[in-house]
Design a protein around this motif. Structure first.
Motif, PDB file in Angstrom:
ATOM      1  N   LEU A  19       0.833  -1.204   0.000  1.00 13.63           N
ATOM      2  CA  LEU A  19       0.000   0.000   0.000  1.00 13.63           C
ATOM      3  C   LEU A  19       0.866   1.251   0.000  1.00 13.63           C
ATOM      4  O   LEU A  19       0.609   2.202  -0.758  1.00 13.63           O
ATOM      5  CB  LEU A  19      -0.918  -0.008   1.221  1.00 13.63           C
ATOM      6  CG  LEU A  19      -1.728   1.268   1.491  1.00 13.63           C
ATOM      7  CD1 LEU A  19      -2.641   1.589   0.321  1.00 13.63           C
ATOM      8  CD2 LEU A  19      -2.541   1.123   2.768  1.00 13.63           C
ATOM      9  N   LEU A  20       1.907   1.277   0.815  1.00 11.91           N
ATOM     10  CA  LEU A  20       2.805   2.435   0.861  1.00 11.91           C
ATOM     11  C   LEU A  20       3.537   2.606  -0.467  1.00 11.91           C
ATOM     12  O   LEU A  20       3.741   3.739  -0.932  1.00 11.91           O
ATOM     13  CB  LEU A  20       3.803   2.275   2.004  1.00 11.91           C
ATOM     14  CG  LEU A  20       3.209   2.360   3.420  1.00 11.91           C
ATOM     15  CD1 LEU A  20       4.256   1.994   4.465  1.00 11.91           C
ATOM     16  CD2 LEU A  20       2.659   3.758   3.693  1.00 11.91           C
ATOM     17  N   VAL A 137      -1.779   4.108   8.863  1.00 13.78           N
ATOM     18  CA  VAL A 137      -2.992   4.911   9.064  1.00 13.78           C
ATOM     19  C   VAL A 137      -2.649   6.390   9.117  1.00 13.78           C
ATOM     20  O   VAL A 137      -3.381   7.231   8.567  1.00 13.78           O
ATOM     21  CB  VAL A 137      -3.713   4.468  10.358  1.00 13.78           C
ATOM     22  CG1 VAL A 137      -4.792   5.481  10.750  1.00 13.78           C
ATOM     23  CG2 VAL A 137      -4.338   3.094  10.183  1.00 13.78           C
ATOM     24  N   LEU A 138      -1.530   6.736   9.743  1.00  9.96           N
ATOM     25  CA  LEU A 138      -1.102   8.132   9.791  1.00  9.96           C
ATOM     26  C   LEU A 138      -0.824   8.666   8.396  1.00  9.96           C
ATOM     27  O   LEU A 138      -1.261   9.771   8.038  1.00  9.96           O
ATOM     28  CB  LEU A 138       0.147   8.264  10.667  1.00  9.96           C
ATOM     29  CG  LEU A 138       0.762   9.665  10.768  1.00  9.96           C
ATOM     30  CD1 LEU A 138      -0.233  10.656  11.360  1.00  9.96           C
ATOM     31  CD2 LEU A 138       2.053   9.638  11.588  1.00  9.96           C
ATOM     32  N   VAL A 139      -0.114   7.890   7.582  1.00  6.51           N
ATOM     33  CA  VAL A 139       0.188   8.315   6.211  1.00  6.51           C
ATOM     34  C   VAL A 139      -1.097   8.487   5.404  1.00  6.51           C
ATOM     35  O   VAL A 139      -1.291   9.494   4.714  1.00  6.51           O
ATOM     36  CB  VAL A 139       1.119   7.292   5.529  1.00  6.51           C
ATOM     37  CG1 VAL A 139       1.270   7.614   4.038  1.00  6.51           C
ATOM     38  CG2 VAL A 139       2.479   7.279   6.201  1.00  6.51           C
ATOM     39  N   VAL A 140      -1.994   7.503   5.503  1.00  4.83           N
ATOM     40  CA  VAL A 140      -3.249   7.564   4.757  1.00  4.83           C
ATOM     41  C   VAL A 140      -4.099   8.749   5.209  1.00  4.83           C
ATOM     42  O   VAL A 140      -4.723   9.429   4.387  1.00  4.83           O
ATOM     43  CB  VAL A 140      -4.024   6.235   4.917  1.00  4.83           C
ATOM     44  CG1 VAL A 140      -5.438   6.366   4.360  1.00  4.83           C
ATOM     45  CG2 VAL A 140      -3.292   5.104   4.209  1.00  4.83           C
ATOM     46  N   ALA A 141      -4.124   9.011   6.517  1.00  3.88           N
ATOM     47  CA  ALA A 141      -4.908  10.132   7.034  1.00  3.88           C
ATOM     48  C   ALA A 141      -4.395  11.463   6.490  1.00  3.88           C
ATOM     49  O   ALA A 141      -5.190  12.336   6.103  1.00  3.88           O
ATOM     50  CB  ALA A 141      -4.873  10.139   8.565  1.00  3.88           C
ATOM     51  N   LEU A 142      -3.081  11.626   6.427  1.00  2.00           N
ATOM     52  CA  LEU A 142      -2.511  12.865   5.896  1.00  2.00           C
ATOM     53  C   LEU A 142      -2.824  13.023   4.411  1.00  2.00           C
ATOM     54  O   LEU A 142      -3.142  14.123   3.943  1.00  2.00           O
ATOM     55  CB  LEU A 142      -0.992  12.876   6.121  1.00  2.00           C
ATOM     56  CG  LEU A 142      -0.539  12.979   7.583  1.00  2.00           C
ATOM     57  CD1 LEU A 142       0.980  12.852   7.679  1.00  2.00           C
ATOM     58  CD2 LEU A 142      -0.991  14.300   8.203  1.00  2.00           C
ATOM     59  N   LEU A 143      -2.748  11.928   3.660  1.00  2.00           N
ATOM     60  CA  LEU A 143      -3.080  11.990   2.241  1.00  2.00           C
ATOM     61  C   LEU A 143      -4.573  12.249   2.029  1.00  2.00           C
ATOM     62  O   LEU A 143      -4.960  12.966   1.094  1.00  2.00           O
ATOM     63  CB  LEU A 143      -2.677  10.691   1.550  1.00  2.00           C
ATOM     64  CG  LEU A 143      -1.167  10.430   1.444  1.00  2.00           C
ATOM     65  CD1 LEU A 143      -0.895   9.095   0.775  1.00  2.00           C
ATOM     66  CD2 LEU A 143      -0.468  11.556   0.686  1.00  2.00           C
ATOM     67  N   ALA A 144      -5.404  11.677   2.906  1.00  2.00           N
ATOM     68  CA  ALA A 144      -6.851  11.917   2.804  1.00  2.00           C
ATOM     69  C   ALA A 144      -7.167  13.387   3.048  1.00  2.00           C
ATOM     70  O   ALA A 144      -8.026  13.972   2.369  1.00  2.00           O
ATOM     71  CB  ALA A 144      -7.594  11.040   3.807  1.00  2.00           C
ATOM     72  N   LEU A 145      -6.477  14.008   3.983  1.00  2.00           N
ATOM     73  CA  LEU A 145      -6.674  15.436   4.240  1.00  2.00           C
ATOM     74  C   LEU A 145      -6.258  16.280   3.038  1.00  2.00           C
ATOM     75  O   LEU A 145      -6.866  17.318   2.756  1.00  2.00           O
ATOM     76  CB  LEU A 145      -5.880  15.863   5.476  1.00  2.00           C
ATOM     77  CG  LEU A 145      -6.401  15.371   6.826  1.00  2.00           C
ATOM     78  CD1 LEU A 145      -5.440  15.772   7.944  1.00  2.00           C
ATOM     79  CD2 LEU A 145      -7.794  15.915   7.112  1.00  2.00           C
TER      80      LEU A 145
END
Length: 310
Positions: A19-20, A137-145
């Protein structure tokens, strides 16, 4: 459930590292930068973390943080080097960057382990599935923002019409450069986590195959959002396990899946589902408008008649 998890723990771990990898490529494509440098950063992250641990005795998190910074700097320098390129020329330049890393790994002698690779990348604290989930989850959350609000609109403008975005005061060059830096961070993170979990890395595990894997995930899952990348990563991490029954024909099955997705699902699974939801909502709103239209017309007629009375 615990028995299933422990018997498939490698697949669960691979889901997050893959995923990363895909996100490191998608983040640039979402900004309109046709680059595959993320696969190269993934390879650099793998070898860099292994070298820091084996040669210099770094801890897990120190190795991850250091190689992320190194790849961020390399991403910035690479962006400056190729900033005049676009489209296919940029894609080929970044693929060349990925291949150069593989060549260096093959010919690095004892430092990179040459053709054999590096073994014994054991560091403490050992990464657990909890660490991996939290980081991802932290990486995905930042990209979602970054897909929402003013920043999301700016990124969309840079991708869809960079000339118009530039005329409206958006620094397109800054977004292009930042995409390489972010790709460097995410790619290095995925590669470092992968090598610290496997404790080994070889030239065969990096390079062009990572480009193919990442692009396949984006095409099938959908490149519009992080959610499409999650869908694609889950599919292409677990699909080989369930396709073991076809043996040597796995590559043919992959090709068929990608061809069908490219022709019939051009927006990927997520994009297609999103389009269907929007069309369904539009039809529902149109139906509600038709139902209400007669009532509105009667109400207007009554008001007009009331206005004509003395």
């Amino acid at each position: 459930m615990s028995t299933f998890y422990y018997s498939h723990i490698v697949l669960f771990q691979s889901t997050f590292t893959v995923l990363l990898l895909a996100l490191s490529i998608q983040v640039q494509l979402r900004m309109g930068v046709f680059s595959f440098a993320g696969a190269g950063f993934y390879g650099l992250g793998s070898y860099g973390a292994a070298i820091f641990v084996i040669r210099y005795g770094f801890s897990s998190f120190a190795a991850i943080a250091t190689i992320m910074i190194v790849c961020g700097v390399i991403g910035f320098l690479l962006a400056l080097l190729v900033q005049r390129l676009n489209g296919l020329y940029l894609a080929m330049a970044t693929v060349s960057f990925d291949l150069i890393i593989t060549v260096v790994a093959h010919n690095g002698g004892a430092f990179t382990g040459a053709s054999v690779g590096l073994f014994g990348a054991l560091a403490y604290p050992q990464l657990t599935i909890g660490h991996i989930i939290a980081i991802t989850v932290l990486v995905v959350a930042l990209l979602a923002l970054s897909e929402r609000g003013r920043l999301g609109r700016r990124i969309d403008a840079v991708r869809e019409d960079p000339e118009l975005a530039s005329s409206m005061g958006v620094n397109v060059s800054r977004y292009r450069i930042s995409s390489f830096v972010i790709s460097g961070f995410i790619g290095a993170l995925g590669g470092a986590i992968n090598v610290l979990l496997r404790t080994t890395v070889a030239p065969e595990s990096i390079g062009f195959p990572l480009v193919v894997l990442g692009l396949t995930i984006i095409i099938v899952g959908g490149g519009r959002s992080w959610l499409g990348i999650v869908i694609g990563a889950v599919i292409f991490t677990w699909l080989p396990y369930y396709l073991e029954i076809v043996g040597q024909y796995q590559a043919i099955v992959y090709g068929i899946i990608v061809a069908i997705a490219a022709v019939y699902v051009p927006g990927g699974i997520y994009g297609t589902v999103l389009d269907l939801v929007r069309k369904s909502k539009a039809r529902r709103l149109a139906g509600d408008a038709r139902v209400k239209a007669p009532d509105d017309a009667v109400e207007k007629l009554d008001l007009a008649e009331a206005g004509d009375k003395p």
